[in-house]
Design an enzyme around this catalytic site. Structure first.
Site, PDB file in Angstrom:
ATOM      1  N   CYS A  34     -57.465 -64.878  -5.369  1.00  0.00           N
ATOM      2  CA  CYS A  34     -56.129 -64.342  -5.635  1.00  0.00           C
ATOM      3  C   CYS A  34     -55.627 -64.997  -6.914  1.00  0.00           C
ATOM      4  CB  CYS A  34     -55.192 -64.646  -4.462  1.00  0.00           C
ATOM      5  SG  CYS A  34     -53.487 -64.091  -4.736  1.00  0.00           S
ATOM      6  N   SER A  70     -51.379 -55.744  -6.745  1.00  0.00           N
ATOM      7  CA  SER A  70     -50.151 -55.672  -5.957  1.00  0.00           C
ATOM      8  C   SER A  70     -48.938 -55.565  -6.865  1.00  0.00           C
ATOM      9  CB  SER A  70     -50.026 -56.928  -5.081  1.00  0.00           C
ATOM     10  OG  SER A  70     -48.819 -56.905  -4.346  1.00  0.00           O
ATOM     11  N   CYS A 106     -41.988 -65.593 -12.456  1.00  0.00           N
ATOM     12  CA  CYS A 106     -41.756 -64.167 -12.189  1.00  0.00           C
ATOM     13  C   CYS A 106     -40.270 -63.880 -12.282  1.00  0.00           C
ATOM     14  CB  CYS A 106     -42.273 -63.815 -10.796  1.00  0.00           C
ATOM     15  SG  CYS A 106     -42.107 -62.064 -10.365  1.00  0.00           S
ATOM     16  N   CYS A 123     -37.598 -61.612  -5.738  1.00  0.00           N
ATOM     17  CA  CYS A 123     -37.740 -61.323  -4.308  1.00  0.00           C
ATOM     18  C   CYS A 123     -37.321 -62.548  -3.484  1.00  0.00           C
ATOM     19  CB  CYS A 123     -39.175 -60.936  -3.977  1.00  0.00           C
ATOM     20  SG  CYS A 123     -39.712 -59.436  -4.835  1.00  0.00           S
ATOM     21  N   GLU A 129     -51.185 -70.726 -10.345  1.00  0.00           N
ATOM     22  CA  GLU A 129     -51.931 -70.913  -9.102  1.00  0.00           C
ATOM     23  C   GLU A 129     -53.023 -69.868  -8.929  1.00  0.00           C
ATOM     24  OE1 GLU A 129     -48.108 -72.549  -6.491  1.00  0.00           O
ATOM     25  OE2 GLU A 129     -49.096 -70.668  -5.956  1.00  0.00           O
ATOM     26  N   CYS A 143     -47.807 -67.978  -2.213  1.00  0.00           N
ATOM     27  CA  CYS A 143     -47.670 -67.833  -3.661  1.00  0.00           C
ATOM     28  C   CYS A 143     -46.488 -68.628  -4.210  1.00  0.00           C
ATOM     29  CB  CYS A 143     -47.503 -66.353  -3.991  1.00  0.00           C
ATOM     30  SG  CYS A 143     -47.465 -66.029  -5.734  1.00  0.00           S
ATOM     31  N   CYS A 180     -40.019 -65.144  -1.817  1.00  0.00           N
ATOM     32  CA  CYS A 180     -41.155 -65.599  -2.614  1.00  0.00           C
ATOM     33  C   CYS A 180     -40.808 -66.811  -3.462  1.00  0.00           C
ATOM     34  CB  CYS A 180     -41.631 -64.452  -3.512  1.00  0.00           C
ATOM     35  SG  CYS A 180     -43.077 -64.872  -4.512  1.00  0.00           S
TER      36      CYS A 180
END
Length: 340
Positions: free
Chosen positions: A103, A189, A110, A114, A90, A329, A117
């Site tokens: 972004c 980030s 990932c 978290c 994305e 995200c 997310c």
């Protein structure tokens, strides 16, 4: 086959020498690639023989638009790009009064886990290449027709978990013969990989480091961010202080406001205590709901903001963009995966 767009100019010059070509061809090819050329046949100032030679030994990455959603509310554009291996990532284009920001993602999926997310649902598939990161900026600009002035590495993936690739991407996107986007217009980030933060500090780049903090205490942070279990909040803030001392760059602390989890007064007080004496900025983020998560948006954003400001902390509340187009995200990629 060689991924030629992931090379810097020095590597490209060496490559051309190995092909028996003059080194100045590197600058020509570099410029073509960074303008969005998708075929060596587009490179009209190269000989036909060289174009054929390159076509036989190199490939040019170019993502395909799998989905594109445009917000009717604020003009935010979200792209779901399909890569050469069929994986999707994305990219989000956001419009601000100070310029247009893209972004971008750094990984397919990932592994950080978290709780709030959508990017981490399904885990990490692979790292992106420098060319695949660069393409997100380049082809978003070409497709939208909107000039991009700022980049945030806050999309799918943990940038510091793909450290070497991200450093090469920064070198490429900063190059004067390419997109030439300055380091001070780039934000990176991280969820808090402290050893990589320390390594980044030693490079003394003038980018903005954003730390996805989301809780000031170990109990809460470890519950919603498993990465915290390995290091703890105190060690993270120590790395942040050292980063500021080495680079002189103020850190931005991202803080997603979660109802009944991290939005109490005592947590605001503790956060202020951690930040005392080190320049920093807290960016409160109204939580975007993820269907698979039980976490809900906080109803105390304004109260939390005022509490921090009473301690002298600089605080902003992030403007919510693209709420009508799955702009959080990982949401669009997740939806596409479920449908397929």
């Amino acid at each position: 086959m060689t991924d030629i767009k992931s090379m810097n100019q020095a590597e490209m010059a060496d490559y051309f020498r190995e092909l028996g070509e003059p080194a100045f061809r590197a600058k020509q090819v570099f410029q073509w690639l960074h303008r969005g050329a998708v075929s060596f046949d587009d490179m009209t100032n190269l000989s036909k023989g060289l174009r054929e030679k390159l076509s036989g030994s190199c490939y040019i990455t170019a993502p395909a638009v799998e989905r594109k959603q445009v917000s009717a509310q604020d003009g935010t554009i979200k792209y779901l790009w399909k890569l050469r291996d069929g994986n999707c990532i994305e990219t989000v284009l956001m419009r601000y009064h100070h310029g247009n920001t893209v972004c971008i993602s750094s990984q397919v999926g990932c592994r950080m886990g978290c709780a709030f997310c959508a990017s981490t649902l399904g885990g990490k598939v692979r790292n992106l290449t420098p060319s695949e990161m660069l393409d997100q900026v380049l082809f978003t600009q070409l497709d939208s027709g909107v000039p991009i002035s700022n980049i945030v590495l806050m999309g799918i993936g943990e940038p510091l978990d793909n450290f070497d690739t991200v450093m090469r991407f920064l070198e490429l996107v900063n190059h004067p013969d390419g997109l030439n986007i300055g380091m001070r217009h780039i934000s990176l980030s991280t969820c808090g990989l402290v050893e990589k933060i320390d390594k980044l500090a030693d490079l003394r780049l003038q980018l903005t480091l954003s730390v996805s903090l989301h809780a000031p205490d170990d109990e809460t942070r470890s519950r919603i961010m498993p990465v915290n279990k390995a290091v703890g909040v105190e060690r993270l803030f120590r790395s942040c202080r050292q980063y500021f001392e080495k680079t002189g760059r103020r850190i931005s602390y991202e803080y997603a406001m979660i109802d009944g989890v991290n939005d109490s007064d005592w947590q605001a007080d503790l956060l202020a205590k951690h930040l005392k004496g080190t320049p920093g900025h807290v960016n409160l983020i109204p939580l975007n709901e993820v269907k698979e998560s039980p976490l809900k948006p906080s109803r105390r954003v304004e109260a939390f903001q005022k509490r921090l400001e009473q301690h002298g902390i600089t605080v902003t509340v992030r403007r919510k963009l693209g709420g009508d187009i799955d702009a959080s995200c990982g949401q669009l990629r997740r939806k596409a995966m479920q449908e397929s």
